[in-house]
Design a protein around this motif. Sequence first.
Motif, mmCIF file in Angstrom:
data_model
loop_
_atom_site.group_PDB
_atom_site.id
_atom_site.type_symbol
_atom_site.label_atom_id
_atom_site.label_comp_id
_atom_site.label_asym_id
_atom_site.label_seq_id
_atom_site.Cartn_x
_atom_site.Cartn_y
_atom_site.Cartn_z
ATOM 1 N N ASN A 71 64.394 49.493 14.475
ATOM 2 C CA ASN A 71 65.331 49.926 15.511
ATOM 3 C C ASN A 71 64.719 49.740 16.883
ATOM 4 O O ASN A 71 63.507 49.574 17.022
ATOM 5 C CB ASN A 71 65.698 51.393 15.301
ATOM 6 N N SER A 72 65.565 49.793 17.884
ATOM 7 C CA SER A 72 65.107 49.666 19.283
ATOM 8 C C SER A 72 64.181 48.462 19.443
ATOM 9 O O SER A 72 63.101 48.555 20.024
ATOM 10 C CB SER A 72 64.382 50.943 19.724
ATOM 11 N N ARG B 83 59.949 53.654 15.848
ATOM 12 C CA ARG B 83 61.035 52.658 15.880
ATOM 13 C C ARG B 83 61.247 52.003 14.510
ATOM 14 O O ARG B 83 62.362 51.643 14.170
ATOM 15 C CB ARG B 83 60.713 51.558 16.903
ATOM 16 N N GLU C 23 62.350 45.153 20.573
ATOM 17 C CA GLU C 23 61.926 44.665 21.883
ATOM 18 C C GLU C 23 61.542 43.192 21.749
ATOM 19 O O GLU C 23 61.188 42.736 20.644
ATOM 20 C CB GLU C 23 60.706 45.472 22.352
ATOM 21 N N SER D 90 68.957 46.344 16.065
ATOM 22 C CA SER D 90 68.280 46.732 14.820
ATOM 23 C C SER D 90 68.388 45.622 13.786
ATOM 24 O O SER D 90 69.339 44.834 13.789
ATOM 25 C CB SER D 90 68.916 48.001 14.250
ATOM 26 N N ALA E 2 67.603 42.745 22.547
ATOM 27 C CA ALA E 2 66.751 43.911 22.737
ATOM 28 C C ALA E 2 67.575 45.188 22.602
ATOM 29 O O ALA E 2 68.705 45.264 23.092
ATOM 30 C CB ALA E 2 66.082 43.856 24.103
ATOM 31 N N GLY E 3 66.989 46.156 21.918
ATOM 32 C CA GLY E 3 67.696 47.401 21.650
ATOM 33 C C GLY E 3 68.422 47.411 20.318
ATOM 34 O O GLY E 3 68.867 48.470 19.857
#
Length: 135
Positions: A84-85, A67, A87, A17, A14-15
């Motif tokens: 990106n980012s 994102r 989850e 890319s 998580a977080g």
Amino acid sequence: QVQLVESGGGSVQAGGSLRLSCAASGYIFNNNCVGWFRQSPGKEREGVAAIYTRGDRTYYADSVKGRFTISHDIAKNMVYLQMNSLEPEDTAMYYCAADRLRARVGLTIAQELATMAMKGDFHYWGQGTQVTVSS
């Protein structure tokens, strides 16, 4: 014969890319629409992003806005999805799809692109690439 091939999937925390790629044979992305969709077990398919390559008009689902970024490379005939980012909720099989822009009366290009993405109204589909996001 049209063939779309996705690549770039994988496992990430998580977080993190990932960048997905969609390559086409027998089809030119230029001046057409390309969408990225995802589906996980037990959930409906979701159109997460789409692009009308003539003018680079884009659509994003609310769940990925800010994102994910969809882009295309005319010279390479490729479409990308920069994620990106990430989850855990982004975990899914991701598919690219391509078709001409529909010309429904009364819709703007943006509305038409959004409609195609939300309905999955694309003719050509790839086999998918798995994205797994761990917490």
